[in-house]
Scaffold this active site. Sequence first.
Site, PDB file in Angstrom:
ATOM      1  N   ARG A  92      42.501  31.886  42.748  1.00 47.15           N
ATOM      2  CA  ARG A  92      43.175  32.397  41.542  1.00 47.15           C
ATOM      3  C   ARG A  92      44.609  32.752  41.915  1.00 47.15           C
ATOM      4  O   ARG A  92      44.830  33.577  42.806  1.00 47.15           O
ATOM      5  CB  ARG A  92      42.443  33.639  41.028  1.00 47.15           C
ATOM      6  CG  ARG A  92      43.170  34.303  39.886  1.00 47.15           C
ATOM      7  CD  ARG A  92      42.498  35.593  39.414  1.00 47.15           C
ATOM      8  NE  ARG A  92      43.319  36.160  38.370  1.00 47.15           N
ATOM      9  CZ  ARG A  92      43.688  37.437  38.289  1.00 47.15           C
ATOM     10  NH1 ARG A  92      43.260  38.317  39.164  1.00 47.15           N
ATOM     11  NH2 ARG A  92      44.478  37.846  37.325  1.00 47.15           N
ATOM     12  N   HIS A 136      51.018  37.596  35.220  1.00 46.63           N
ATOM     13  CA  HIS A 136      50.621  38.663  36.151  1.00 46.63           C
ATOM     14  C   HIS A 136      51.886  39.488  36.410  1.00 46.63           C
ATOM     15  O   HIS A 136      52.357  39.595  37.544  1.00 46.63           O
ATOM     16  CB  HIS A 136      50.025  38.067  37.422  1.00 46.63           C
ATOM     17  CG  HIS A 136      49.174  39.031  38.213  1.00 46.63           C
ATOM     18  ND1 HIS A 136      47.908  38.745  38.645  1.00 46.63           N
ATOM     19  CD2 HIS A 136      49.416  40.290  38.640  1.00 46.63           C
ATOM     20  CE1 HIS A 136      47.415  39.775  39.321  1.00 46.63           C
ATOM     21  NE2 HIS A 136      48.318  40.737  39.334  1.00 46.63           N
ATOM     22  N   GLU A 181      45.311  42.230  33.155  1.00 43.04           N
ATOM     23  CA  GLU A 181      45.294  43.680  32.981  1.00 43.04           C
ATOM     24  C   GLU A 181      46.274  44.208  31.927  1.00 43.04           C
ATOM     25  O   GLU A 181      47.253  44.897  32.267  1.00 43.04           O
ATOM     26  CB  GLU A 181      45.554  44.363  34.332  1.00 43.04           C
ATOM     27  CG  GLU A 181      44.582  43.955  35.433  1.00 43.04           C
ATOM     28  CD  GLU A 181      44.729  44.787  36.714  1.00 43.04           C
ATOM     29  OE1 GLU A 181      45.730  45.496  36.841  1.00 43.04           O
ATOM     30  OE2 GLU A 181      43.824  44.727  37.558  1.00 43.04           O
ATOM     31  N   ASN A 308      38.591  42.923  36.752  1.00 45.25           N
ATOM     32  CA  ASN A 308      39.182  43.500  37.967  1.00 45.25           C
ATOM     33  C   ASN A 308      38.611  44.890  38.140  1.00 45.25           C
ATOM     34  O   ASN A 308      38.730  45.731  37.251  1.00 45.25           O
ATOM     35  CB  ASN A 308      40.715  43.587  37.848  1.00 45.25           C
ATOM     36  CG  ASN A 308      41.377  42.215  37.896  1.00 45.25           C
ATOM     37  OD1 ASN A 308      40.701  41.205  38.076  1.00 45.25           O
ATOM     38  ND2 ASN A 308      42.680  42.196  37.748  1.00 45.25           N
ATOM     39  N   TYR A 310      37.912  48.007  41.163  1.00 44.59           N
ATOM     40  CA  TYR A 310      38.086  48.525  42.521  1.00 44.59           C
ATOM     41  C   TYR A 310      37.301  49.813  42.739  1.00 44.59           C
ATOM     42  O   TYR A 310      36.866  50.093  43.847  1.00 44.59           O
ATOM     43  CB  TYR A 310      39.572  48.798  42.789  1.00 44.59           C
ATOM     44  CG  TYR A 310      40.390  47.535  42.867  1.00 44.59           C
ATOM     45  CD1 TYR A 310      40.582  46.897  44.076  1.00 44.59           C
ATOM     46  CD2 TYR A 310      40.947  46.958  41.719  1.00 44.59           C
ATOM     47  CE1 TYR A 310      41.305  45.726  44.169  1.00 44.59           C
ATOM     48  CE2 TYR A 310      41.675  45.781  41.803  1.00 44.59           C
ATOM     49  CZ  TYR A 310      41.856  45.169  43.014  1.00 44.59           C
ATOM     50  OH  TYR A 310      42.564  43.997  43.112  1.00 44.59           O
ATOM     51  N   GLU A 370      39.171  40.200  40.553  1.00 42.85           N
ATOM     52  CA  GLU A 370      39.772  40.983  41.645  1.00 42.85           C
ATOM     53  C   GLU A 370      38.798  42.064  42.076  1.00 42.85           C
ATOM     54  O   GLU A 370      38.227  42.768  41.238  1.00 42.85           O
ATOM     55  CB  GLU A 370      41.053  41.706  41.216  1.00 42.85           C
ATOM     56  CG  GLU A 370      42.267  40.824  41.078  1.00 42.85           C
ATOM     57  CD  GLU A 370      43.517  41.611  40.683  1.00 42.85           C
ATOM     58  OE1 GLU A 370      43.625  42.806  41.014  1.00 42.85           O
ATOM     59  OE2 GLU A 370      44.378  41.003  40.023  1.00 42.85           O
TER      60      GLU A 370
HETATM   61  C1  FCB Z   1      45.578  45.158  40.384  1.00 43.76           C
HETATM   62  C2  FCB Z   1      46.606  44.063  40.275  1.00 43.76           C
HETATM   63  C3  FCB Z   1      46.821  43.290  41.548  1.00 43.76           C
HETATM   64  C4  FCB Z   1      46.786  44.179  42.770  1.00 43.76           C
HETATM   65  C5  FCB Z   1      45.591  45.092  42.747  1.00 43.76           C
HETATM   66  C6  FCB Z   1      45.475  45.994  43.959  1.00 43.76           C
HETATM   67  O1  FCB Z   1      45.783  46.101  39.396  1.00 43.76           O
HETATM   68  O2  FCB Z   1      46.228  43.146  39.278  1.00 43.76           O
HETATM   69  O3  FCB Z   1      48.013  42.575  41.423  1.00 43.76           O
HETATM   70  O4  FCB Z   1      47.974  44.838  42.908  1.00 43.76           O
HETATM   71  O5  FCB Z   1      45.592  45.866  41.593  1.00 43.76           O
END
Ligand code: FCB
Length: 469
Positions: A92, A136, A181, A308, A310, A370
């Site tokens: 990607r 992006h 995002e 995405n 985390y 992500e």
């Molecule tokens: C996300 C972004 C990506 C990267 C990660 C850690 O929000 O899409 O570009 O910076 O965080």
Amino acid sequence: MSISNELQSQAGTEKTLAAAFPQNFLWGAATASYQIEGAVREDGRGMSIWDTFAATPGKVFQGDNGAIAANHYHTMAEDVTLMAELGLGAYRFSLAWSRILPDGRGAVNSRGLDFYDRLVDALLAKGIQPFATLYHWDMPQKLEDEGGWLKRATAYAFADYAEIVAKRLGDRVVGWITQNEPWCIAYLGYGIGIHAPGLRDRQGAVNAGHHVMLAHGLALPRIRAQVMPATKVGITLNFSPVYPADERPETQRDLALADAFGNRWFTEPLFRGHYPEHLFASLGLHAPAIEDGDMALISAPIDFLGVNIYSRTVVRGLETMPLADACQSVAPIPGACYTEMGWEIFPQCVSDLLVWLHQEYAVPALYITENGAAFVDQWHGNGQVSDPRRVSYLRDHVQALANALAQGVPLQGYFVWSLMDNFEWAEGYGKRFGIVYIDYPTQQRIIKESGHWYANFITVYHQTHSSGL
Ligand code: FCB
């Protein structure tokens, strides 16, 4: 247990984990144009808001910028070879709008398109499926000068740009992601100004968010008209699933607020055609100006949702009702582990989120576009970078995907953030997310232990599936 027994049993668990994924599951990695390309003044590229923002004193850690980044514009062929070495099935990447339309609209700079054309061909030559993100975060500065996402006209300019790219690459790109995002674009960029363009206007963020979604909606049919029937078109949203810190009614109330603000702001219009009820009032703001037909465009069916993810947010209710973007989150959580970003490591939030998206919205297909972690990585000049915490992070999150699949979630692929260390926005080069280490002074690439783990896992996955297990 002896070392060889331990390795054997480790191999056994990887096999069991790999077997939990269906045939044709895509194992990939992700990057974004401004974060890796460099070459900001080459081949006719126009300036973007990140060039401007990074040049503004105090905005980016240590005054870092993307002028050179990971030099990927010049090392693209080498980087694709590295992807093949890792065994990636998909990659990607994002396109820099201002390489293709230096002013954001008008004259097309074919040299910009040529670069991505070569990238796509190089990927396909190695059997790697290209997933292209159209936006992006690197808005052409010229368009920002006219108001950027605050202006409705930008959504129309985006749809034109999307069509231009799809015309050129639509015969080869497998997956299209319109926006990356919207929440970050709108709130971090226009609301609180920690990202480009650095505005602090919360009402502006609400309006910008609508235009980003309108851009997505306008672009969908324009892309589809150019691509192969099997091509998938979607959008990527960021999530931070919310959990209660306690059982007080205030906590339940604030949890709902934080969820509407952090997660449902963009899922509701996308899947239900309206913004979450009371969201804008609970921010102390007005709804954006919505014109007839906007919500129908925004909620037109997509082929997949990019996710995405985390970490999570743990909410503790305040005594009096806060604004939706001022709910209290608990940090640090006693006993929890954190990455260098200060993000809690909580793999279960990935399965919880995927199951929620599946049950709540019946999303036709999902990709994790992500997921990954920043840690302090050190290279000592040899062939190795040891990052055991990233290995555990990735492994535990892959296990969480398996848990979601077991609950019927139509998950089709996983992209690690990130293929390589890169310019981490306001954090500059201070945070490393790569499974490949970049030694910035020499631009050398060293596959980290996590990269080797991922490559091995992908191999085990293919072995498991070809032997019919
Ligand atoms: C996300 C972004 C990506 C990267 C990660 C850690 O929000 O899409 O570009 O910076 O965080």
